[in-house]
Design a protein around this motif. Structure first.
Motif, PDB file in Angstrom:
ATOM      1  N   VAL A  47       0.854  -1.185   0.000  1.00 17.45           N
ATOM      2  CA  VAL A  47       0.000   0.000   0.000  1.00 17.45           C
ATOM      3  C   VAL A  47       0.888   1.233   0.000  1.00 17.45           C
ATOM      4  CG1 VAL A  47      -0.219   0.132   2.524  1.00 17.45           C
ATOM      5  CG2 VAL A  47      -2.008   1.107   1.066  1.00 17.45           C
ATOM      6  N   THR A  48       0.426   2.252  -0.692  1.00 17.32           N
ATOM      7  CA  THR A  48       1.161   3.498  -0.752  1.00 17.32           C
ATOM      8  C   THR A  48       0.180   4.642  -0.954  1.00 17.32           C
ATOM      9  OG1 THR A  48       3.032   4.637  -1.808  1.00 17.32           O
ATOM     10  CG2 THR A  48       1.553   3.420  -3.253  1.00 17.32           C
ATOM     11  N   ASP A  49       0.672   5.860  -0.870  1.00 17.72           N
ATOM     12  CA  ASP A  49      -0.166   7.026  -1.101  1.00 17.72           C
ATOM     13  C   ASP A  49      -0.386   7.197  -2.599  1.00 17.72           C
ATOM     14  OD1 ASP A  49      -1.278   9.738  -0.007  1.00 17.72           O
ATOM     15  OD2 ASP A  49       0.008  10.258  -1.702  1.00 17.72           O
ATOM     16  N   ALA A  50      -1.650   7.274  -3.014  1.00 20.20           N
ATOM     17  CA  ALA A  50      -1.963   7.313  -4.449  1.00 20.20           C
ATOM     18  C   ALA A  50      -1.407   8.559  -5.117  1.00 20.20           C
ATOM     19  CB  ALA A  50      -3.475   7.226  -4.645  1.00 20.20           C
ATOM     20  N   ALA A  51      -1.590   9.721  -4.501  1.00 19.08           N
ATOM     21  CA  ALA A  51      -1.133  10.964  -5.130  1.00 19.08           C
ATOM     22  C   ALA A  51       0.378  10.955  -5.308  1.00 19.08           C
ATOM     23  CB  ALA A  51      -1.578  12.155  -4.293  1.00 19.08           C
ATOM     24  N   ALA A  52       1.106  10.471  -4.294  1.00 23.32           N
ATOM     25  CA  ALA A  52       2.563  10.422  -4.394  1.00 23.32           C
ATOM     26  C   ALA A  52       2.994   9.431  -5.469  1.00 23.32           C
ATOM     27  CB  ALA A  52       3.166  10.051  -3.045  1.00 23.32           C
ATOM     28  N   TYR A  53       2.299   8.324  -5.546  1.00 23.60           N
ATOM     29  CA  TYR A  53       2.656   7.309  -6.545  1.00 23.60           C
ATOM     30  C   TYR A  53       2.448   7.831  -7.957  1.00 23.60           C
ATOM     31  CZ  TYR A  53       3.132   2.635  -8.579  1.00 23.60           C
ATOM     32  OH  TYR A  53       3.554   1.545  -9.306  1.00 23.60           O
ATOM     33  N   LEU A  54       1.395   8.592  -8.166  1.00 23.88           N
ATOM     34  CA  LEU A  54       1.075   9.077  -9.504  1.00 23.88           C
ATOM     35  C   LEU A  54       1.917  10.275  -9.916  1.00 23.88           C
ATOM     36  CD1 LEU A  54      -2.808   8.794  -9.324  1.00 23.88           C
ATOM     37  CD2 LEU A  54      -1.249   7.289 -10.556  1.00 23.88           C
ATOM     38  N   ASP A  55       2.611  10.888  -8.970  1.00 21.36           N
ATOM     39  CA  ASP A  55       3.465  12.030  -9.286  1.00 21.36           C
ATOM     40  C   ASP A  55       4.691  11.537 -10.052  1.00 21.36           C
ATOM     41  OD1 ASP A  55       5.069  14.230  -9.447  1.00 21.36           O
ATOM     42  OD2 ASP A  55       4.999  14.711  -7.300  1.00 21.36           O
ATOM     43  N   PRO A  56       4.826  11.888 -11.335  1.00 19.85           N
ATOM     44  CA  PRO A  56       5.952  11.361 -12.121  1.00 19.85           C
ATOM     45  C   PRO A  56       7.312  11.796 -11.597  1.00 19.85           C
ATOM     46  CG  PRO A  56       4.800  13.093 -13.334  1.00 19.85           C
ATOM     47  CD  PRO A  56       3.961  12.782 -12.127  1.00 19.85           C
ATOM     48  N   LYS A  57       7.341  12.837 -10.772  1.00 18.41           N
ATOM     49  CA  LYS A  57       8.623  13.318 -10.246  1.00 18.41           C
ATOM     50  C   LYS A  57       9.012  12.614  -8.945  1.00 18.41           C
ATOM     51  CE  LYS A  57       7.799  17.939 -12.169  1.00 18.41           C
ATOM     52  NZ  LYS A  57       7.640  19.381 -11.843  1.00 18.41           N
ATOM     53  N   GLY A  58       8.093  11.834  -8.407  1.00 20.65           N
ATOM     54  CA  GLY A  58       8.352  11.287  -7.085  1.00 20.65           C
ATOM     55  C   GLY A  58       8.686   9.818  -7.057  1.00 20.65           C
ATOM     56  N   ARG A  59       9.106   9.250  -8.195  1.00 22.43           N
ATOM     57  CA  ARG A  59       9.320   7.803  -8.239  1.00 22.43           C
ATOM     58  C   ARG A  59      10.315   7.333  -7.188  1.00 22.43           C
ATOM     59  NH1 ARG A  59      12.190   3.572 -10.266  1.00 22.43           N
ATOM     60  NH2 ARG A  59      10.989   1.930 -11.332  1.00 22.43           N
ATOM     61  N   ASP A  60      11.408   8.049  -7.044  1.00 20.84           N
ATOM     62  CA  ASP A  60      12.447   7.598  -6.117  1.00 20.84           C
ATOM     63  C   ASP A  60      12.053   7.792  -4.659  1.00 20.84           C
ATOM     64  OD1 ASP A  60      14.006   6.903  -8.283  1.00 20.84           O
ATOM     65  OD2 ASP A  60      15.049   8.833  -8.349  1.00 20.84           O
ATOM     66  N   ALA A  61      10.993   8.586  -4.414  1.00 24.83           N
ATOM     67  CA  ALA A  61      10.596   8.847  -3.031  1.00 24.83           C
ATOM     68  C   ALA A  61       9.384   8.017  -2.614  1.00 24.83           C
ATOM     69  CB  ALA A  61      10.286  10.339  -2.865  1.00 24.83           C
ATOM     70  N   ARG A  62       8.975   7.065  -3.432  1.00 28.51           N
ATOM     71  CA  ARG A  62       7.810   6.264  -3.090  1.00 28.51           C
ATOM     72  C   ARG A  62       8.045   5.475  -1.807  1.00 28.51           C
ATOM     73  NH1 ARG A  62       6.403   3.766  -9.087  1.00 28.51           N
ATOM     74  NH2 ARG A  62       5.451   5.658  -9.952  1.00 28.51           N
ATOM     75  N   CYS A  63       7.019   5.451  -0.985  1.00 25.24           N
ATOM     76  CA  CYS A  63       7.111   4.738   0.285  1.00 25.24           C
ATOM     77  C   CYS A  63       6.037   3.668   0.318  1.00 25.24           C
ATOM     78  CB  CYS A  63       6.929   5.721   1.442  1.00 25.24           C
ATOM     79  SG  CYS A  63       7.040   4.949   3.064  1.00 25.24           S
ATOM     80  N   TYR A  64       6.434   2.406   0.425  1.00 30.87           N
ATOM     81  CA  TYR A  64       5.503   1.282   0.435  1.00 30.87           C
ATOM     82  C   TYR A  64       5.417   0.685   1.832  1.00 30.87           C
ATOM     83  CZ  TYR A  64       6.203   1.190  -4.667  1.00 30.87           C
ATOM     84  OH  TYR A  64       6.286   1.507  -5.998  1.00 30.87           O
ATOM     85  N   THR A  65       4.248   0.210   2.153  1.00 32.64           N
ATOM     86  CA  THR A  65       4.060  -0.627   3.342  1.00 32.64           C
ATOM     87  C   THR A  65       3.570  -1.984   2.881  1.00 32.64           C
ATOM     88  OG1 THR A  65       3.513   1.269   4.743  1.00 32.64           O
ATOM     89  CG2 THR A  65       2.796  -0.907   5.493  1.00 32.64           C
ATOM     90  N   SER A  66       4.199  -3.025   3.366  1.00 33.03           N
ATOM     91  CA  SER A  66       3.787  -4.372   2.999  1.00 33.03           C
ATOM     92  C   SER A  66       2.617  -4.803   3.882  1.00 33.03           C
ATOM     93  CB  SER A  66       4.948  -5.352   3.165  1.00 33.03           C
ATOM     94  OG  SER A  66       4.521  -6.669   2.884  1.00 33.03           O
ATOM     95  N   LEU A  67       1.510  -5.145   3.237  1.00 41.55           N
ATOM     96  CA  LEU A  67       0.332  -5.630   3.951  1.00 41.55           C
ATOM     97  C   LEU A  67       0.265  -7.156   3.961  1.00 41.55           C
ATOM     98  CD1 LEU A  67      -2.375  -3.140   2.636  1.00 41.55           C
ATOM     99  CD2 LEU A  67      -0.950  -2.961   4.679  1.00 41.55           C
ATOM    100  N   PHE A  68       0.906  -7.764   2.981  1.00 43.26           N
ATOM    101  CA  PHE A  68       0.977  -9.225   2.945  1.00 43.26           C
ATOM    102  C   PHE A  68       2.269  -9.622   2.253  1.00 43.26           C
ATOM    103  CE2 PHE A  68       0.583 -13.327   0.858  1.00 43.26           C
ATOM    104  CZ  PHE A  68       0.150 -14.130   1.909  1.00 43.26           C
ATOM    105  N   ALA A  69       2.976 -10.575   2.851  1.00 43.84           N
ATOM    106  CA  ALA A  69       4.169 -11.154   2.243  1.00 43.84           C
ATOM    107  C   ALA A  69       3.990 -12.668   2.196  1.00 43.84           C
ATOM    108  CB  ALA A  69       5.421 -10.791   3.032  1.00 43.84           C
ATOM    109  N   PRO A  70       4.242 -13.279   1.053  1.00 46.28           N
ATOM    110  CA  PRO A  70       4.026 -14.726   0.931  1.00 46.28           C
ATOM    111  C   PRO A  70       5.087 -15.529   1.661  1.00 46.28           C
ATOM    112  CG  PRO A  70       5.047 -13.885  -1.055  1.00 46.28           C
ATOM    113  CD  PRO A  70       4.779 -12.688  -0.185  1.00 46.28           C
ATOM    114  N   THR A  71       4.754 -16.781   1.924  1.00 48.94           N
ATOM    115  CA  THR A  71       5.713 -17.766   2.418  1.00 48.94           C
ATOM    116  C   THR A  71       5.629 -18.961   1.465  1.00 48.94           C
ATOM    117  OG1 THR A  71       4.187 -19.036   3.810  1.00 48.94           O
ATOM    118  CG2 THR A  71       5.139 -17.020   4.767  1.00 48.94           C
ATOM    119  N   PRO A  72       6.462 -19.966   1.638  1.00 48.89           N
ATOM    120  CA  PRO A  72       6.367 -21.125   0.735  1.00 48.89           C
ATOM    121  C   PRO A  72       5.007 -21.804   0.728  1.00 48.89           C
ATOM    122  CG  PRO A  72       8.478 -21.138   1.871  1.00 48.89           C
ATOM    123  CD  PRO A  72       7.676 -20.038   2.488  1.00 48.89           C
TER     124      PRO A  72
END
Length: 721
Positions: free
Chosen positions: A317-342
């Motif tokens: 999950v991330t902030d939609a406005a920040a993600y869509l900002d073409p200038k902010g790619r390197d500053a994207r901040c993600y939070t993992s809501l689910f991570a798989p296991t085997p």
């Protein structure tokens, strides 16, 4: 979200008695002429032969009638979708074979016998208009959901006619939007404007036969004058558009599906009366979903962001406005809501007004988790729900309503192989649920049991499979056993309540086996990607391994072992039948792909090159040719014995061309192999247009299986409980 639904099969090690060679010309190419007089004459002749053998069996009529009784049962749970204050349902029974589109309220739905209001009687419409209409869905404009676009299919094909309908006045709108038959996609912009992707004439479709052009269409405007707003390329699979009308978060996103698993997306920006399409910078194989100010990102491949590596199968999950900002790619901040296991993967998710409900596959059984944003992060709460089995969550939240009384509510379905479906009303934040509906038991499960086992595939991979044992069965190596599989397109096969097969198979002593082979989605995208393109043979190795394990552990023996599969599963059983023919004594091959040299040239076939590869590429064909059933069959060593086969398909299947099954059956017959063929004139890719046809097609298949695998001719004639 995710995919779901299933098909069949299993087997052992690859010791092929064949060499795959493409003959200089295809002597059965004429059978690809779907409506050709010569081809249909051949179909009618083969249908007559199959009917004589299968309908003439004393088991057929009782089986067909019992299956029809189950399919038409008024005790079934009516599936509903919320539109405003109403719950809508499409319903078929013996009095309404084409079906009723109807609605009720939640208060009524709680009753044992709700009062339903009919919105459209499809049987009456078909009779009045002299058309064989099959329901294909409705797209309604919220928040009042009065104006709807109804999709009607002739005979069950994917191509539909679209007509505007007034759900209050219960009539088609005079002078409303009407779209001729095509594989169309439509989206409401407002009450008087649509986005429409359809067949606009030469050059408007992709090689897969889907739209590549989207137009903005105003009410009263001739379709030919609608303005093009987005185009894909001919080599794409298709184009689409999504309109998010959530107040304060309105967004329109256009998409080009460059193959089955990759897409390019563009955000519509309107300024100074002009439209601009801004590319959305995302991994092409990731799936994006907007949730108000947030953006959910589901990964099919690993993603590195800064020093963090998020593995494929994760939900971020991330902030939609920040993600869509073409200038902010390197500053994207993600939070993992689910991570798989085997052993754990994300099967799906649903959003309420403030929470996210995850459906997690844990060793091919469902668990629920609930998340909500909180100060400093996300709170996670396991939800107490039935286990093991399969759970399905459908949110009731309507984002177009600012104060939605059902904003935190969802419908939860729960089922397993021996337990009928239940449908409950849940509320985020609590484990308390109200049971709304329960399906009856359509067969006596007393004494039956389910096991999950694991087979070792050719490369050492542990492959899970389920065994559904009938009452009193023991591992004596003599049980009639049906092995079912699919193994493609990231589709998982999780437990389901098979009311029909429970009556005509399990209740009469048949063992039912479901193989969770690679190529499916049981363990996330990695499990799928392990068996595509150059590695597709691993699906077949896994299936063979399950079959061998069944024999080694005396569940059954080859003379009692049958396999079943449809669509990609039809390819599965077709390939395995030729690679290990001595393992099986019956093959039920439904709406299959079989000619993998030409699959990409037939109907929607080009859209599946992301799964199988391109036969025109010599490197890809070198792999495909080793398992393509139609070509492998032509190179069979003389005298090779094959198990008896029943092929079924539909003339109206405009997704997988009926020529696959026709040509394979014709070639097998010419080579002297025991082959039956049946083609339903209606039905589309599902094989049947109504419950009567569905019951008949199922009965044909099960009679064939019992003829080949049963212990005695009258084995399945007992009255079903």
């Amino acid at each position: 979200m995710r995919r779901s639904l299933a098909l069949l099969l299993s087997c052992l090690t690859f010791l092929s008695p064949v060499t795959a060679q493409t003959p200089p010309e295809d002597p059965y190419l004429w059978l690809e002429d779907v409506q050709g007089e010569q081809a249909l004459a051949w179909v009618r002749e083969r249908n007559a032969v199959a009917r004589r053998q299968l309908e003439g069996d004393e088991r057929f009529a009782p089986m067909r009638d019992r299956l029809r009784e189950i399919l038409d049962s008024k005790a079934r749970i009516p599936a509903v979708a919320r539109r405003g204050d109403a719950l809508y349902n499409f319903w078929r029974d013996e009095n309404h074979p084409r079906g009723l589109w109807r609605r009720t309220t939640l208060a009524e739905y709680r009753r044992a016998e709700p009062a339903w209001e009919t919105v459209l009687d499809l049987d009456k419409l078909a009779a009045d208009e002299g058309e064989n209409w099959v329901w294909a869905g409705a797209t309604c404009l919220g928040p009042d959901y009065r104006r709807c676009l109804l999709s009607l299919s002739r005979g069950g094909a994917d191509a539909t006619v679209t007509r505007e309908f007034d759900s209050v006045d219960k009539r088609f709108v005079d002078g409303g939007f009407v779209l001729p038959e095509a594989k169309s996609r439509l989206e409401w912009i407002d009450e008087d404007t649509l986005y429409v992707a359809s067949d606009f004439g030469p050059g408007s479709l992709t090689d897969s036969g889907y739209p590549r052009v989207i137009k903005r269409w105003r009410r009263g405007q001739p379709l030919a004058e609608a303005r093009t707003v987005f185009e894909g390329e001919r080599g794409d699979v298709s184009v689409s558009v999504s309109v998010d009308r959530t107040p304060g978060y309105e967004r329109t996103v256009f998409s080009r599906a460059t193959d089955f698993y990759n897409s390019l997306e563009f955000l519509l920006e309107q300024a100074a009366g002009e439209d601009r399409l801004l590319p959305i910078d995302k991994p092409t194989d990731a799936t994006l979903s907007f949730w108000r100010e947030k953006l959910l990102v589901e990964l099919r491949s690993d993603l590195r962001a800064g020093d963090t590596l998020f593995p494929r199968g994760s939900l971020l999950v991330t902030d939609a406005a920040a993600y869509l900002d073409p200038k902010g790619r390197d500053a994207r901040c993600y939070t993992s809501l689910f991570a798989p296991t085997p052993t754990r993967s994300l099967a799906g998710y649903a959003t309420t007004a403030t929470r996210l409900v995850l459906t997690v596959s844990d060793n091919v059984a469902s668990r629920l988790e609930e998340l909500r944003p909180a100060e400093g992060g996300w709170e996670r709460r396991p939800v107490d729900a039935p286990y093991p089995g399969t759970l399905g969550v459908s949110t009731l939240h309507d984002p177009l309503l600012p104060k939605d009384p059902l904003g935190e509510h969802y419908l939860l379905s729960a089922v397993d192989f021996l337990t009928p479906d239940t449908l409950s009303l849940g509320q985020a934040g609590t484990d308390e649920r109200e049971t709304l509906k329960s399906s009856p038991r359509f067969f006596d499960a007393a004494g039956m049991r389910v096991e999950q086992r694991f087979a070792k595939s050719k490369d050492g991979t542990r492959v899970p499979y389920f065994v559904v044992w009938p009452k009193g069965a023991v591992a004596d190596g003599d049980n009639p056993t049906l092995l079912y599989g699919y193994g493609g397109f990231e589709v998982p096969l999780q437990p389901w309540y098979a009311a029909a097969s429970g009556n005509v198979w399990g209740a009469h002593g048949g063992v039912f086996v479901v193989a969770n082979i690679r190529g499916g989605g049981e363990f996330g995208p990695g499990w799928h990607q392990a068996a595509i393109k150059a590695d597709k043979q691993k699906s077949y190795d896994d299936f063979i391994a399950v079959a061998e394990d069944l024999v080694a552990n005396k569940v059954t023996r080859p003379a009692r072992l049958g396999i079943q599969g449809g669509s990609n599963g039809g390819l599965l059983v077709g390939a395995v039948m030729l690679q290990r023919p001595e393992l099986f004594n019956a093959v039920l091959c439904q709406v299959p792909l079989l000619d993998m040299k030409r699959y990409h040239l037939l109907l929607a076939g080009a859209s599946w090159m992301g799964e199988y590869g391109n036969p025109d590429d010599p490197a890809d064909w070198a792999v495909i040719s080793r398992y393509s059933p139609y070509q492998v069959l032509a190179g069979l060593a003389p005298g090779t014995a094959l198990p008896p086969v029943l092929f079924t398909t539909s003339t109206r299947d405009d997704r997988v061309h009926p020529g696959h099954a026709r040509k394979m059956a014709a070639r097998m017959m010419a080579l002297g192999h025991a082959t039956l063929y049946y083609e339903n004139i209606e039905g589309g890719h599902g094989g049947a247009a109504d419950n009567a046809q569905r019951a008949e097609m199922m009965a044909l298949g099960y009679v064939f299986l019992w003829q080949q695998l049963g212990r005695a001719p009258a084995h399945a004639t007992k009255a079903a409980p």
